[in-house]
Write an enzyme that holds these catalytic residues in place. Structure first.
Site, PDB file in Angstrom:
ATOM      1  N   LYS A   9      12.806  13.729 -23.659  1.00 25.56           N
ATOM      2  CA  LYS A   9      12.517  14.245 -24.317  1.00 25.56           C
ATOM      3  C   LYS A   9      13.185  14.774 -25.543  1.00 25.56           C
ATOM      4  O   LYS A   9      14.604  13.400 -24.831  1.00 25.56           O
ATOM      5  CB  LYS A   9      12.820  15.188 -23.766  1.00 25.56           C
ATOM      6  N   TYR A  49       0.330  19.031 -23.746  1.00 19.97           N
ATOM      7  CA  TYR A  49       1.032  20.153 -22.475  1.00 19.97           C
ATOM      8  C   TYR A  49      -0.035  21.044 -22.393  1.00 19.97           C
ATOM      9  O   TYR A  49       0.223  22.793 -22.137  1.00 19.97           O
ATOM     10  CB  TYR A  49       2.823  21.008 -23.108  1.00 19.97           C
ATOM     11  N   ASN A 112      15.117  20.202 -20.632  1.00 19.39           N
ATOM     12  CA  ASN A 112      15.765  19.332 -19.024  1.00 19.39           C
ATOM     13  C   ASN A 112      15.396  18.010 -19.297  1.00 19.39           C
ATOM     14  O   ASN A 112      14.953  17.154 -18.182  1.00 19.39           O
ATOM     15  CB  ASN A 112      14.424  20.513 -18.083  1.00 19.39           C
ATOM     16  N   HIS A 115       9.991  14.432 -18.562  1.00 20.86           N
ATOM     17  CA  HIS A 115       9.188  14.364 -18.252  1.00 20.86           C
ATOM     18  C   HIS A 115       8.785  13.468 -16.929  1.00 20.86           C
ATOM     19  O   HIS A 115       8.656  12.559 -17.059  1.00 20.86           O
ATOM     20  CB  HIS A 115       7.880  15.144 -18.758  1.00 20.86           C
ATOM     21  N   GLU A 126      -2.144  10.853 -18.717  1.00 26.58           N
ATOM     22  CA  GLU A 126      -1.117  11.374 -19.541  1.00 26.58           C
ATOM     23  C   GLU A 126      -0.743   9.438 -19.528  1.00 26.58           C
ATOM     24  O   GLU A 126       0.184   8.777 -20.837  1.00 26.58           O
ATOM     25  CB  GLU A 126       0.642  11.367 -18.670  1.00 26.58           C
TER      26      GLU A 126
HETATM   27  P1  ATP Z   1       7.585  18.181 -16.648  1.00 23.16           P
HETATM   28  O1  ATP Z   1       6.035  18.798 -17.126  1.00 23.16           O
HETATM   29  O2  ATP Z   1       8.049  18.230 -18.151  1.00 23.16           O
HETATM   30  O3  ATP Z   1       7.575  16.810 -15.601  1.00 23.16           O
HETATM   31  P2  ATP Z   1       7.848  20.219 -14.747  1.00 23.16           P
HETATM   32  O4  ATP Z   1       6.512  19.564 -13.406  1.00 23.16           O
HETATM   33  O5  ATP Z   1       8.923  19.918 -13.619  1.00 23.16           O
HETATM   34  O6  ATP Z   1       8.623  19.343 -16.144  1.00 23.16           O
HETATM   35  P3  ATP Z   1       6.371  22.579 -15.465  1.00 23.16           P
HETATM   36  O7  ATP Z   1       6.055  23.840 -14.809  1.00 23.16           O
HETATM   37  O8  ATP Z   1       5.325  21.413 -15.870  1.00 23.16           O
HETATM   38  O9  ATP Z   1       7.357  21.628 -15.076  1.00 23.16           O
HETATM   39  O10 ATP Z   1       6.434  22.867 -17.344  1.00 23.16           O
HETATM   40  C1  ATP Z   1       6.874  21.835 -18.383  1.00 23.16           C
HETATM   41  C2  ATP Z   1       8.231  21.872 -19.162  1.00 23.16           C
HETATM   42  O11 ATP Z   1       7.670  23.327 -19.806  1.00 23.16           O
HETATM   43  C3  ATP Z   1       9.068  22.073 -18.205  1.00 23.16           C
HETATM   44  O12 ATP Z   1       9.633  20.310 -17.999  1.00 23.16           O
HETATM   45  C4  ATP Z   1      10.626  22.582 -19.131  1.00 23.16           C
HETATM   46  O13 ATP Z   1      10.561  21.522 -20.595  1.00 23.16           O
HETATM   47  C5  ATP Z   1       9.112  24.054 -19.814  1.00 23.16           C
HETATM   48  N1  ATP Z   1       9.580  25.101 -18.834  1.00 23.16           N
HETATM   49  C6  ATP Z   1       8.868  25.038 -17.847  1.00 23.16           C
HETATM   50  N2  ATP Z   1       9.181  26.479 -16.925  1.00 23.16           N
HETATM   51  C7  ATP Z   1       9.676  26.986 -18.023  1.00 23.16           C
HETATM   52  C8  ATP Z   1       9.974  28.233 -17.824  1.00 23.16           C
HETATM   53  N3  ATP Z   1      10.073  28.878 -17.546  1.00 23.16           N
HETATM   54  N4  ATP Z   1      10.776  28.655 -19.784  1.00 23.16           N
HETATM   55  C9  ATP Z   1      11.275  27.904 -21.045  1.00 23.16           C
HETATM   56  N5  ATP Z   1       9.904  26.249 -20.679  1.00 23.16           N
HETATM   57  C10 ATP Z   1       9.435  26.387 -19.372  1.00 23.16           C
HETATM   58 MG    MG Z   2       4.633  19.392 -15.169  1.00 24.24          MG
END
Ligand code: ATP
Ligand code: MG
Length: 140
Positions: A9, A49, A112, A115, A126
């Site tokens: 990211k 997303y 974080n 992804h 994806e």
């Molecule tokens: P990713 O899809 O990026 O691999 P993930 O599967 O662990 O991460 P998801 O629940 O799919 O998490 O959320 C997608 C992304 O949205 C997260 O990686 C993070 O960057 C953001 N995100 C998720 N939850 C929150 C939150 N509560 N507040 C802010 N940003 C969030």
């Molecule tokens: Mg995810």
């Protein structure tokens, strides 16, 4: 053998952590079969997303994801989807075990660092979002 999509990211790319992230993935047993550096448009970030469209963090997440370049990677290996998610750690870096990518490089639940696809169907979709078949395995 399985394939998954990884994104480095904008936070980690901006901090010059591309090599360090790839090192963890490679040392963790995953092989790179596709790689590109690119900057997402707003529309591309929203499309990627789209599943989170109704979530309160969607707008901020899309702003973050197109705030700078990202690196898209296709990783291959046995159980690559699960393996990549183990190497990443949980969404919130504060809860990520030592040595995981998000513990090492993430700074908040939004920023974080990486992804990873969360299942076989999302991996397929994806990967196709960023790569054509001819761009994988060094064939392009
Ligand atoms: P990713 O899809 O990026 O691999 P993930 O599967 O662990 O991460 P998801 O629940 O799919 O998490 O959320 C997608 C992304 O949205 C997260 O990686 C993070 O960057 C953001 N995100 C998720 N939850 C929150 C939150 N509560 N507040 C802010 N940003 C969030
Ligand atoms: Mg995810």
């Amino acid at each position: 053998m399985e394939r998954t999509l990884s994104l480095i990211k904008p936070d980690a790319v901006g901090r010059q952590q591309i090599g360090a992230v790839i090192n963890v993935l490679e040392q963790g047993g995953l092989r790179l079969v596709g790689a590109k550096l690119l900057r997402l448009s707003r529309a591309q970030a929203e499309g990627f997303y789209a599943v989170h469209r109704e979530r309160p963090f969607f707008g901020a997440l899309c702003t973050f994801m197109c705030s700078g370049p990202i690196v898209a990677l296709v990783l291959e290996g046995p159980n690559a989807i699960q393996r990549n998610r183990e190497l990443m750690g949980p969404t919130d870096p504060a809860k990520a075990p030592a040595g995981t990518l998000r513990q090492l490089f993430g700074t908040s639940i939004e920023r974080n660092a990486v992804h990873g696809s969360d299942g076989p169907d999302t991996a397929r979709t994806e990967i196709a979002y960023f790569f054509s078949a001819s761009e994988l395995n060094g064939l392009a």
